[in-house]
Design a protein around this motif. Structure first.
Motif, PDB file in Angstrom:
ATOM      1  N   ASN A   1     -45.793  41.350  35.782  1.00 54.46           N
ATOM      2  CA  ASN A   1     -44.454  41.646  35.969  1.00 54.46           C
ATOM      3  C   ASN A   1     -44.127  42.460  37.150  1.00 54.46           C
ATOM      4  OD1 ASN A   1     -43.344  40.602  33.618  1.00 54.46           O
ATOM      5  ND2 ASN A   1     -43.692  42.468  32.543  1.00 54.46           N
ATOM      6  N   GLY A   2     -45.307  42.284  38.429  1.00 54.40           N
ATOM      7  CA  GLY A   2     -44.932  42.841  39.483  1.00 54.40           C
ATOM      8  C   GLY A   2     -44.514  42.116  40.502  1.00 54.40           C
ATOM      9  N   ILE A   3     -43.845  42.707  41.618  1.00 55.81           N
ATOM     10  CA  ILE A   3     -43.182  42.300  42.899  1.00 55.81           C
ATOM     11  C   ILE A   3     -44.344  42.409  43.961  1.00 55.81           C
ATOM     12  CG2 ILE A   3     -41.629  42.116  44.611  1.00 55.81           C
ATOM     13  CD1 ILE A   3     -39.689  43.421  42.814  1.00 55.81           C
ATOM     14  N   PHE A   4     -44.918  40.934  44.127  1.00 52.20           N
ATOM     15  CA  PHE A   4     -45.657  41.092  45.606  1.00 52.20           C
ATOM     16  C   PHE A   4     -44.696  40.874  46.755  1.00 52.20           C
ATOM     17  CE2 PHE A   4     -48.064  38.719  48.961  1.00 52.20           C
ATOM     18  CZ  PHE A   4     -49.116  39.686  48.972  1.00 52.20           C
ATOM     19  N   VAL A   5     -44.827  41.925  47.794  1.00 49.01           N
ATOM     20  CA  VAL A   5     -43.966  41.648  49.170  1.00 49.01           C
ATOM     21  C   VAL A   5     -44.898  41.408  50.221  1.00 49.01           C
ATOM     22  CG1 VAL A   5     -42.677  43.007  50.951  1.00 49.01           C
ATOM     23  CG2 VAL A   5     -42.670  43.406  48.310  1.00 49.01           C
ATOM     24  N   ALA A   6     -44.794  40.126  50.708  1.00 42.45           N
ATOM     25  CA  ALA A   6     -45.777  39.663  52.002  1.00 42.45           C
ATOM     26  C   ALA A   6     -45.290  40.326  53.224  1.00 42.45           C
ATOM     27  CB  ALA A   6     -45.636  38.304  51.987  1.00 42.45           C
ATOM     28  N   GLN A   7     -45.974  41.120  53.742  1.00 42.71           N
ATOM     29  CA  GLN A   7     -45.697  41.635  54.928  1.00 42.71           C
ATOM     30  C   GLN A   7     -46.294  41.014  56.089  1.00 42.71           C
ATOM     31  OE1 GLN A   7     -46.338  45.871  53.486  1.00 42.71           O
ATOM     32  NE2 GLN A   7     -44.336  46.355  54.859  1.00 42.71           N
ATOM     33  N   ARG A   8     -45.733  41.039  57.382  1.00 41.84           N
ATOM     34  CA  ARG A   8     -46.624  40.582  58.453  1.00 41.84           C
ATOM     35  C   ARG A   8     -47.276  41.895  59.192  1.00 41.84           C
ATOM     36  NH1 ARG A   8     -45.426  35.445  58.957  1.00 41.84           N
ATOM     37  NH2 ARG A   8     -43.381  34.490  58.488  1.00 41.84           N
TER      38      ARG A   8
ATOM     39  N   ALA B   1     -52.584  43.614  61.615  1.00 42.24           N
ATOM     40  CA  ALA B   1     -53.805  43.114  61.423  1.00 42.24           C
ATOM     41  C   ALA B   1     -53.848  41.631  60.467  1.00 42.24           C
ATOM     42  CB  ALA B   1     -54.663  43.769  60.887  1.00 42.24           C
ATOM     43  N   VAL B   2     -53.036  41.848  59.456  1.00 43.27           N
ATOM     44  CA  VAL B   2     -53.233  40.710  58.418  1.00 43.27           C
ATOM     45  C   VAL B   2     -51.689  40.441  58.083  1.00 43.27           C
ATOM     46  CG1 VAL B   2     -54.092  39.797  56.141  1.00 43.27           C
ATOM     47  CG2 VAL B   2     -55.565  41.532  57.788  1.00 43.27           C
ATOM     48  N   ASP B   3     -51.629  39.072  57.965  1.00 39.02           N
ATOM     49  CA  ASP B   3     -50.297  38.713  57.467  1.00 39.02           C
ATOM     50  C   ASP B   3     -50.268  38.118  55.937  1.00 39.02           C
ATOM     51  OD1 ASP B   3     -47.798  37.369  56.891  1.00 39.02           O
ATOM     52  OD2 ASP B   3     -47.873  35.802  58.421  1.00 39.02           O
ATOM     53  N   GLY B   4     -49.428  39.172  55.130  1.00 43.16           N
ATOM     54  CA  GLY B   4     -49.642  39.020  53.921  1.00 43.16           C
ATOM     55  C   GLY B   4     -48.863  37.553  53.405  1.00 43.16           C
ATOM     56  N   HIS B   5     -48.557  36.836  54.240  1.00 42.70           N
ATOM     57  CA  HIS B   5     -47.971  35.639  53.622  1.00 42.70           C
ATOM     58  C   HIS B   5     -49.267  34.797  53.438  1.00 42.70           C
ATOM     59  CE1 HIS B   5     -44.179  37.075  55.441  1.00 42.70           C
ATOM     60  NE2 HIS B   5     -43.599  36.087  54.874  1.00 42.70           N
ATOM     61  N   ARG B   6     -50.174  34.920  54.059  1.00 42.82           N
ATOM     62  CA  ARG B   6     -51.495  34.235  53.567  1.00 42.82           C
ATOM     63  C   ARG B   6     -52.172  34.250  52.237  1.00 42.82           C
ATOM     64  NH1 ARG B   6     -55.566  36.701  57.850  1.00 42.82           N
ATOM     65  NH2 ARG B   6     -57.070  35.737  56.244  1.00 42.82           N
ATOM     66  N   PHE B   7     -51.476  35.244  51.394  1.00 38.87           N
ATOM     67  CA  PHE B   7     -51.780  35.676  50.055  1.00 38.87           C
ATOM     68  C   PHE B   7     -51.017  35.384  49.117  1.00 38.87           C
ATOM     69  CE2 PHE B   7     -53.832  38.674  53.236  1.00 38.87           C
ATOM     70  CZ  PHE B   7     -55.354  38.328  53.141  1.00 38.87           C
ATOM     71  N   ILE B   8     -50.100  34.682  49.483  1.00 35.34           N
ATOM     72  CA  ILE B   8     -48.923  34.225  48.391  1.00 35.34           C
ATOM     73  C   ILE B   8     -49.693  33.541  47.337  1.00 35.34           C
ATOM     74  CG2 ILE B   8     -46.920  33.134  47.727  1.00 35.34           C
ATOM     75  CD1 ILE B   8     -45.843  34.147  50.716  1.00 35.34           C
ATOM     76  N   GLY B   9     -50.255  32.525  47.665  1.00 36.53           N
ATOM     77  CA  GLY B   9     -50.828  31.720  46.830  1.00 36.53           C
ATOM     78  C   GLY B   9     -51.882  32.288  45.850  1.00 36.53           C
TER      79      GLY B   9
ATOM     80  N   ARG C   1     -45.254  36.592  39.276  1.00 36.22           N
ATOM     81  CA  ARG C   1     -43.974  35.858  39.283  1.00 36.22           C
ATOM     82  C   ARG C   1     -43.115  36.175  40.170  1.00 36.22           C
ATOM     83  NH1 ARG C   1     -47.610  33.033  38.440  1.00 36.22           N
ATOM     84  NH2 ARG C   1     -48.246  31.772  36.583  1.00 36.22           N
ATOM     85  N   ILE C   2     -43.296  37.006  40.923  1.00 34.43           N
ATOM     86  CA  ILE C   2     -42.053  37.357  42.099  1.00 34.43           C
ATOM     87  C   ILE C   2     -42.795  37.791  43.236  1.00 34.43           C
ATOM     88  CG2 ILE C   2     -40.162  38.836  42.509  1.00 34.43           C
ATOM     89  CD1 ILE C   2     -40.384  39.888  39.629  1.00 34.43           C
ATOM     90  N   VAL C   3     -42.202  37.003  44.392  1.00 31.94           N
ATOM     91  CA  VAL C   3     -42.661  37.044  45.649  1.00 31.94           C
ATOM     92  C   VAL C   3     -41.655  37.249  46.690  1.00 31.94           C
ATOM     93  CG1 VAL C   3     -43.842  35.845  47.611  1.00 31.94           C
ATOM     94  CG2 VAL C   3     -44.909  35.653  45.259  1.00 31.94           C
ATOM     95  N   VAL C   4     -41.744  38.348  47.353  1.00 32.44           N
ATOM     96  CA  VAL C   4     -40.888  38.460  48.553  1.00 32.44           C
ATOM     97  C   VAL C   4     -41.340  38.272  49.655  1.00 32.44           C
ATOM     98  CG1 VAL C   4     -39.329  40.315  49.554  1.00 32.44           C
ATOM     99  CG2 VAL C   4     -39.522  40.414  47.300  1.00 32.44           C
ATOM    100  N   CYS C   5     -40.795  37.345  50.633  1.00 31.52           N
ATOM    101  CA  CYS C   5     -41.402  36.982  51.991  1.00 31.52           C
ATOM    102  C   CYS C   5     -40.342  36.702  53.087  1.00 31.52           C
ATOM    103  CB  CYS C   5     -42.030  35.769  51.598  1.00 31.52           C
ATOM    104  SG  CYS C   5     -41.139  34.639  50.729  1.00 31.52           S
TER     105      CYS C   5
ATOM    106  N   LYS D   1     -36.593  35.286  49.641  1.00 39.69           N
ATOM    107  CA  LYS D   1     -36.597  35.321  51.328  1.00 39.69           C
ATOM    108  C   LYS D   1     -35.814  36.070  51.921  1.00 39.69           C
ATOM    109  CE  LYS D   1     -36.643  32.076  55.143  1.00 39.69           C
ATOM    110  NZ  LYS D   1     -35.983  30.885  55.606  1.00 39.69           N
ATOM    111  N   VAL D   2     -36.185  37.198  52.606  1.00 35.96           N
ATOM    112  CA  VAL D   2     -35.357  38.250  53.486  1.00 35.96           C
ATOM    113  C   VAL D   2     -35.827  38.020  54.883  1.00 35.96           C
ATOM    114  CG1 VAL D   2     -35.548  39.538  51.475  1.00 35.96           C
ATOM    115  CG2 VAL D   2     -37.567  39.693  53.124  1.00 35.96           C
ATOM    116  N   PRO D   3     -34.914  38.500  55.879  1.00 39.84           N
ATOM    117  CA  PRO D   3     -35.195  38.550  57.151  1.00 39.84           C
ATOM    118  C   PRO D   3     -36.171  39.272  57.654  1.00 39.84           C
ATOM    119  CG  PRO D   3     -32.831  39.048  56.566  1.00 39.84           C
ATOM    120  CD  PRO D   3     -33.448  39.238  55.411  1.00 39.84           C
TER     121      PRO D   3
END
Length: 487
Positions: A40-47, A50-58, A66-70, A85-87
């Protein structure tokens, strides 16, 4: 337990792919913290830098998230996952964390201080002052975080948005009425303070620092100013107008602006009457009082503390007597004397201006016959431009200088020392020793110290480690000095 629908009401502009009917019990930007227990957690993919969190969405989806902010939707959309999807993910994380904890910063008086030097001393002494006056108070600082008297280890000047709101929530739960926190330029730029409601903001000063991150001094100033730009009309902004950028900081700020100064007319006006190693005799707004802290730089810190307490409604007749008993923060102009009458000082000074302030204080206090010995280095993987300047300042104000290793991190210590030596003029080289090993450097300085002399060990202050190639080895400047003094 919060729902995604509730969270989305507070994050600003967004685009939802999926549904908002999710319960939330966890927020993270670290993919390693997602597991089966946090479905039930939210994962927020930050750029990140050093590392881009978008790489770890999969990966986090495979783990059950089941909740991804990107900022950018993945090529493959999972049918059971809601994507927001956020700016700007950094901003969204701050707003999400604040909303998840019911905006704890609105439930106490949160005061932030930003500037190059003086942040730690100011917030630490404000915390001590308000606790002494009987107010349950929290602290967020470089040295440590505190919920009243409970100490929580600190790893950054300003924690990440999730940790920040977690700590503020714990402070509210514990009954804290105030919290004093350092606000770093990195935290401002990285939106770690997004969603926080500040009762007031303090500006101490701004000098050469962090140009490895901000690239130019103008960008560094801009980062600091952003903090005051974001203050609400109900907040106050307290600024040091003796700094040439003091009024620049509060230009266009919606907050109520107040000033402090040693040199000009100001809301909180101070004058130094006497200054020695025992403390400061000052006049503040017409009242004369003695403080245990010494040095003009601490006179500014004391004005900021007095101004803040007054703006928070505390009677000056209570504030000044309580302030007079406050001692220094750990690693900030900490004194120790040996049996032969020599004085050693440990200070966190790791910028040119901070080093100049500390050495100026020492030379102002001591007699001309007294020798000043300075041990100083510069951190690795940080702003290289200040290295020669630091060495030049040490030479200008000292009779003997020992250049040594600080926290080399991943750089070769000899490369850092060569950068520093470049700032030593030909006629100053006679007073300089280069001893890479910090243990040996401090030992040598203690051996050179004669009765009446003053030794400054600068750069690391409260730190009890030396970082070499990502490994932190135990090292404490004050501990080294005391061992050499047989104390």
């Amino acid at each position: 337990m919060k729902t995604l629908d509730y969270i989305l009401q507070h994050i600003g502009k967004y685009e939802l792919v999926g549904n908002s009917d999710h319960k939330i019990d966890f927020i993270t930007f670290d993919s390693r913290k997602i597991d089966g227990e946090h479905a039930n957690g939210i994962f927020v993919a930050q750029r990140g830098t050093a590392v881009d969190g978008h790489r770890f969405i999969g990966q986090v989806i495979e783990k059950g998230c089941r909740i991804v902010v990107c900022e950018e939707l993945p090529a493959e959309i999972h049918p059971e996952v809601s994507y927001v999807k956020v700016p700007n993910s950094d901003y969204a994380l701050g707003m999400i964390a604040s909303a998840f904890y019911d905006f704890p910063s609105k439930k106490l008086h949160l005061i932030g201080i930003t500037g190059t030097n003086g942040k730690t001393t100011t917030v630490t002494l404000l915390h001590r002052l308000f606790m002494q006056l009987g107010y349950p108070t929290g602290l967020l600082s470089t040295i440590e975080n505190r919920i009243e008297d409970k100490v929580i280890a600190s790893t950054h000047t300003t924690p990440d948005a999730v940790e920040l709101n977690t700590l503020l929530h714990q402070m509210v739960e514990a009954g804290c009425e105030y919290c004093f926190m350092e606000v770093s330029s990195h935290a401002i730029c990285q939106q770690r303070i997004a969603g926080l409601h500040f009762t007031g903001g303090i500006f101490s000063n701004i000098t050469h620092d962090h140009l490895d991150y901000h690239k130019t001094f103008a960008e560094y100033i801009k980062a600091k100013k952003m903090f005051f730009d974001q203050l609400s009309p109900e907040a106050f902004a307290l600024t040091n107008i003796d700094d040439k950028n003091g009024l620049v900081m509060v230009q266009n700020s919606k907050a109520k602006v107040h000033t402090y100064s040693l040199l000009k007319a100001a809301d909180f006006k101070g004058a130094v009457i006497d200054n020695d190693f025992t403390g400061l005799q000052m006049n503040i707004n017409g009242k004369e009082i003695f403080f245990k802290l010494c040095g003009r730089f601490n006179a500014y810190n004391l004005l900021a503390i007095y101004g803040t307490a007054t703006l928070l409604g505390i009677n000056s007749d209570e504030v000044l007597p309580a302030m007079s008993g406050l001692g220094s923060a750990a690693g900030r102009f900490q004194l120790v004397r040996n049996q032969q009458g020599g004085t050693a000082i440990v200070d966190y000074a790791h910028t040119p201006d901070a080093l100049k302030n500390v050495l100026s204080t020492i030379t102002d206090i001591t007699e001309h016959s007294v020798n000043v010995i300075t041990v100083v280095g510069c951190g690795g993987d940080r702003d290289k431009l200040k290295r020669p300047e630091m060495a030049a300042i040490a030479c200008e104000f000292s009779d003997k200088v020992i250049l040594t290793s600080d926290n080399p991190r991943t750089e070769k210590p000899e490369d850092i020392l060569n950068d520093m030596i470049a700032g030593v003029s030909a006629d100053q080289k006679r007073k300089v020793l280069v001893i890479e090993n910090r243990h040996e450097a401090i030992k040598t300085a203690c051996m050179l110290l004669q009765a009446g002399d003053v030794l400054l060990v600068a750069g690391k202050g409260h730190e009890n480690y030396q970082e070499i190639n990502h490994i932190k080895h135990h090292f404490d400047d004050m501990e080294e000095i005391k061992n050499n003094f047989n104390l």
